[in-house]
Scaffold this active site. Sequence first.
Site, short mmCIF file in Angstrom:
data_model
loop_
_atom_site.label_atom_id
_atom_site.label_comp_id
_atom_site.label_asym_id
_atom_site.label_seq_id
_atom_site.Cartn_x
_atom_site.Cartn_y
_atom_site.Cartn_z
N TYR A 58 2.31 49.41 32.17
CA TYR A 58 0.65 48.81 32.27
C TYR A 58 0.37 48.06 33.38
O TYR A 58 -0.72 48.12 33.94
CB TYR A 58 0.69 47.92 31.13
N LYS A 117 14.57 54.22 26.10
CA LYS A 117 14.70 55.38 26.54
C LYS A 117 15.78 55.66 27.67
O LYS A 117 15.73 56.09 28.80
CB LYS A 117 13.46 56.21 27.09
N ASP A 167 12.23 58.32 21.02
CA ASP A 167 11.78 59.48 20.08
C ASP A 167 12.40 59.25 18.86
O ASP A 167 11.70 59.73 17.70
CB ASP A 167 12.16 60.75 21.00
N ASP A 177 3.09 49.79 22.15
CA ASP A 177 1.97 50.29 21.99
C ASP A 177 1.82 51.47 21.15
O ASP A 177 1.00 51.32 20.06
CB ASP A 177 1.08 50.50 23.33
N ASP A 192 1.04 51.58 16.72
CA ASP A 192 -0.08 52.31 15.81
C ASP A 192 0.52 53.18 14.82
O ASP A 192 0.00 53.20 13.96
CB ASP A 192 -0.90 53.32 16.85
C1 IPM Z 1 -3.66 47.35 21.79
C2 IPM Z 1 -4.41 48.31 22.62
C3 IPM Z 1 -4.47 48.05 24.04
C4 IPM Z 1 -3.29 48.44 24.63
C5 IPM Z 1 -5.73 48.61 24.92
C6 IPM Z 1 -7.03 48.48 24.23
C7 IPM Z 1 -5.59 48.53 26.44
O1 IPM Z 1 -4.21 49.71 22.42
O2 IPM Z 1 -3.67 46.32 21.96
O3 IPM Z 1 -2.57 48.04 21.39
O4 IPM Z 1 -2.80 49.52 25.10
O5 IPM Z 1 -2.58 47.38 24.77
MG MG Z 2 -2.73 49.97 21.04
#
Ligand code: IPM
Ligand code: MG
Length: 377
Positions: A149, A195, A227, A251, A255
């Site tokens: 990032y 990884k 993975d 990240d 999710d």
């Molecule tokens: C998160 C989001 C952010 C990230 C984006 C909005 C930049 O997906 O907080 O997980 O990738 O960190």
């Molecule tokens: Mg995110």
Amino acid sequence: MDLLKTPVSKRIAVLAGDGIGPEVCGEAVRVLEAVAERFGHHFAFDHRLMGACAIDATGVPLPDATLDACHRADAVLLGAIGDPKYDHDPGAPVRPEQGLLALRKSLGLYANIRPVTAYEQLLEFSPLRADRISGTDLLIFRELTGGVYFGEKGRRPDGTAFDNCTYHRDEIARIAHRAFRAAQGRRRKLTLVDKANVLETSRLWREVVRELATEYPDVAVDYLFVDNAAMQLILNPRQFDVVLTENMFGDILSDEASVIAGSLGLLPSASIGDGAALFEPVHGSYPQAKGKGIANPLAAILSAAMLLDHFGLAEEARAVRAAVENALNEQVLTPELNNTAAYTTEQVGSFVAYGVLDLADCHLHHGNIADGKSTII
Ligand code: IPM
Ligand code: MG
């Protein structure tokens, strides 16, 4: 008012942001106000612009006044940022996400903590099998200010693009210590996700975590390739206690893990550094739901509970979580979690705030949004 507590006075910067951000943030503030009233604390809320709303008003996603207010505050409460009008051109010169990344970096928020819980009352809302996810209670520690990032990125005239992934051992050690300490207070298991069969940075993560593990002999450490971890997370999520990982993997996995909870609208997060701290729901700005009263405020409210924990107000945080638990039991929930009698964002927030105030006369009248009859008085 609970007179046995020592009252505290705190300044909280509120960055409600875009889309449903202001609605869910408003409910989190309502709940914090209830906490202040019940326990005799004083919270001063300092509302500031960040994200698309800040670009619209000032031309930049993170205005200096917002950044200064965040540095001055004892904590930051964030709603959500992002607007579709900036999504069509990911290479646009200003984007709402840049504000969030700059804020994380400037406040030194290197540890992003995302708890994932499978609430028994909501197992049916997850697309995963109830018997697989029942009992899941894990904590993701995602590194937040390093890796791909924030590495050097760019284009070369020959047509290549690059995003460098860099980690210093100190960046790994500081979050690893926090993750180990968190594991000590839980089921004493830490899983490093990396990884290391391919990436040099991952090999450094393993090396540093292996060294530190000797300081935490009571914590069992496990190493998984990302993975495989992605698969294990939905095959057998109960095996995880604390998951430690770098920025990008965290990240993605967080999710993925949100599917276990049944709704993204339930997942809170805390981002902490050595001084500052920021609390925000994991979900995004969900622009399609803006202004409809259907956004789930519980992730923002549970983020406020994490904020209270950060202030050392454990009893207060417990009161908020108990009130949320009560909302789950009574099914005072927004439409994505309630097929029969859905409540509005504001009704769910009010119900939790009343719960925090411990109002014996809080009566619940079932109804639904469509007939406008559900009221909480
Ligand atoms: C998160 C989001 C952010 C990230 C984006 C909005 C930049 O997906 O907080 O997980 O990738 O960190
Ligand atoms: Mg995110």
